[in-house]
Design an enzyme around this catalytic site. Structure first.
Site, PDB file in Angstrom:
ATOM      1  N   ARG A 236       4.513  60.277  14.737  1.00  0.00           N
ATOM      2  CA  ARG A 236       5.287  59.982  13.534  1.00  0.00           C
ATOM      3  C   ARG A 236       5.789  58.542  13.605  1.00  0.00           C
ATOM      4  O   ARG A 236       6.289  58.088  14.654  1.00  0.00           O
ATOM      5  CB  ARG A 236       6.499  60.907  13.431  1.00  0.00           C
ATOM      6  CG  ARG A 236       6.204  62.287  12.887  1.00  0.00           C
ATOM      7  CD  ARG A 236       5.767  62.258  11.414  1.00  0.00           C
ATOM      8  NE  ARG A 236       5.475  63.580  10.881  1.00  0.00           N
ATOM      9  CZ  ARG A 236       4.287  64.177  10.917  1.00  0.00           C
ATOM     10  NH1 ARG A 236       3.245  63.574  11.450  1.00  0.00           N
ATOM     11  NH2 ARG A 236       4.119  65.383  10.375  1.00  0.00           N
ATOM     12  N   GLU A 265       4.821  55.186   4.732  1.00  0.00           N
ATOM     13  CA  GLU A 265       3.422  55.492   4.435  1.00  0.00           C
ATOM     14  C   GLU A 265       3.261  55.845   2.959  1.00  0.00           C
ATOM     15  O   GLU A 265       4.003  56.687   2.471  1.00  0.00           O
ATOM     16  CB  GLU A 265       2.951  56.671   5.288  1.00  0.00           C
ATOM     17  CG  GLU A 265       2.934  56.357   6.764  1.00  0.00           C
ATOM     18  CD  GLU A 265       2.554  57.545   7.643  1.00  0.00           C
ATOM     19  OE1 GLU A 265       2.210  58.613   7.079  1.00  0.00           O
ATOM     20  OE2 GLU A 265       2.615  57.418   8.864  1.00  0.00           O
ATOM     21  N   HIS A 284      -3.104  57.492   8.923  1.00  0.00           N
ATOM     22  CA  HIS A 284      -2.597  58.845   9.203  1.00  0.00           C
ATOM     23  C   HIS A 284      -3.717  59.884   9.062  1.00  0.00           C
ATOM     24  O   HIS A 284      -3.644  60.793   8.226  1.00  0.00           O
ATOM     25  CB  HIS A 284      -1.421  59.184   8.278  1.00  0.00           C
ATOM     26  CG  HIS A 284      -0.561  60.299   8.808  1.00  0.00           C
ATOM     27  ND1 HIS A 284       0.796  60.358   8.591  1.00  0.00           N
ATOM     28  CD2 HIS A 284      -0.859  61.404   9.528  1.00  0.00           C
ATOM     29  CE1 HIS A 284       1.278  61.455   9.159  1.00  0.00           C
ATOM     30  NE2 HIS A 284       0.281  62.103   9.735  1.00  0.00           N
TER      31      HIS A 284
HETATM   32  C1  8YV Z   1      -1.377  65.409   8.370  1.00  0.00           C
HETATM   33  C2  8YV Z   1       0.367  65.662  10.273  1.00  0.00           C
HETATM   34  O1  8YV Z   1      -1.302  64.102   8.039  1.00  0.00           O
HETATM   35  O2  8YV Z   1       0.179  67.885  11.073  1.00  0.00           O
HETATM   36  C3  8YV Z   1       0.905  66.898  10.915  1.00  0.00           C
HETATM   37  O3  8YV Z   1       2.083  66.913  11.273  1.00  0.00           O
HETATM   38  O4  8YV Z   1       1.030  64.718  10.156  1.00  0.00           O
HETATM   39  C4  8YV Z   1      -1.053  65.591   9.821  1.00  0.00           C
HETATM   40  O5  8YV Z   1      -1.820  66.560  10.362  1.00  0.00           O
HETATM   41  C5  8YV Z   1      -0.658  66.127   7.307  1.00  0.00           C
HETATM   42  O6  8YV Z   1      -0.331  67.381   7.660  1.00  0.00           O
HETATM   43  C6  8YV Z   1      -1.438  66.112   6.010  1.00  0.00           C
HETATM   44  O7  8YV Z   1      -1.117  67.159   5.203  1.00  0.00           O
END
Ligand code: 8YV
Length: 323
Positions: A236, A265, A284
């Site tokens: 993150r 983002e 991401h």
């Molecule tokens: C994806 C994420 O960007 O699972 C997470 O915590 O940050 C990523 O897998 C996100 O979930 C997209 O929907």
């Protein structure tokens, strides 16, 4: 009148997953760009919501959701959702751990190899005609063997990354808020945070974002790292003070960074971080393989339907709500 529960869906789903939801629920599909007011209005009668972590689930959201029983996110991270508020409102929050572990560990590995071997520079050199013109080549890269890899956050993803780095011949060390590893974790040595930062050639973040981990890596932590070390963040953006990181990268306090996540983002157009020569930045995409994203959506649907059916969901964040 239908006795099916009303749910809101703000995630693009495959036809078969939509059909699964529609067999059990009245489904309202909300636009990704729906305004906050429209979202809150749609929450009045909703017993469930399937969403991505781009939606903010704060006190205002839960107050506007009097019938809500389950919030199911297509992510392992649940930092956009106020878990104590959800618990207070009797809402089970569910997420998607496990199914994305390999994908994120692979992306992390790709960043390590890209940084160590200067893959992008070499590819750009050839593509740009440098080799054909016999221009001076980019600098040589580094071997991974014998280097030290520090993992911050020794959970599922941190452990899987550790296995991959050990296969690359690195010594691995780890830090977490606990100092006794999970019994199934690969053998690796614990270090206090400061010691890990000082010793590692690569520091990689795999921890949750919450109030206690916000800006876990700031100016002081970056100054503790070796000037030859790299920071990798596929977790993150908020774990790192990005202004301090930008400075550290610009003045050579650390050698470089691999980033799949940023504090904001998408970033603003004039954010310098993604154009620095010693940074590789991805948008991401840690979990964004075809199979993994499908598995995340399947698990999110399973979580949601289980709670609505009065069953225990596979992956609750606040199981105490289930009683
Ligand atoms: C994806 C994420 O960007 O699972 C997470 O915590 O940050 C990523 O897998 C996100 O979930 C997209 O929907």
């Amino acid at each position: 009148m239908s006795t099916k529960p009303q749910i809101n869906v703000i995630v693009r789903l495959e036809d078969d997953l939509q059909a699964q939801l529609e067999a059990a629920c009245n489904v309202r599909y909300l636009d990704f760009d729906a305004s906050r007011a429209d979202l809150l209005a749609a929450m009045q009668d909703a017993e469930g919501i399937l969403l991505s972590p781009r939606v903010r689930g704060d006190a205002e959201f839960f107050d506007a959701s009097p019938k809500l029983r389950v919030l199911s996110t297509t992510s392992v991270g649940y930092d956009p959702f106020d878990i104590p508020e959800a618990t207070k409102h009797g809402v089970v929050v569910c997420h998607t751990p496990g199914v994305l572990t390999d994908a994120v560990a692979n992306l992390t590995t790709s960043m390590v190899l890209n940084l160590a071997l200067r893959i992008f520079e070499n590819e750009a050199y050839v593509r740009g005609g440098g080799w054909a013109q016999n221009a001076p080549r980019p600098e040589l890269g580094l071997d991974t063997k014998g280097k030290t890899f520090g993992v911050i956050g020794f959970g599922r993803i941190g452990q899987e990354v550790t296995r991959r780095m050990q296969a690359l011949g690195m010594k691995t060390i780890w830090y977490d808020v606990f100092d006794t590893p999970h019994p199934a974790a690969p053998p690796s040595e614990f270090r206090p945070l400061e010691a890990l930062l000082a010793e590692s050639d690569f520091v990689s973040l795999h921890t949750n974002l919450d109030d206690s981990s916000h800006h876990l890596i700031g100016a002081a932590e970056l100054a503790t790292m070796k000037p030859t070390a790299y920071l990798i963040n596929t977790a993150r953006g908020g774990l790192v003070d990005q202004a301090a990181l930008t400075q550290a990268l610009q003045n050579g306090a650390i050698a470089g960074a691999g980033l799949d996540v940023l504090e904001k983002e998408p970033p603003t157009a004039n954010d310098p971080i993604y154009t620095l020569p010693n940074v590789i930045c991805f948008p991401h995409i840690g979990s964004a393989t075809h199979e993994t994203r499908r598995a995340m959506r399947e698990l999110a649907v399973e979580n949601l339907l289980a709670v609505l059916a009065g069953k225990r969901p596979p992956a609750p964040v606040n199981p105490e709500v289930l009683g």
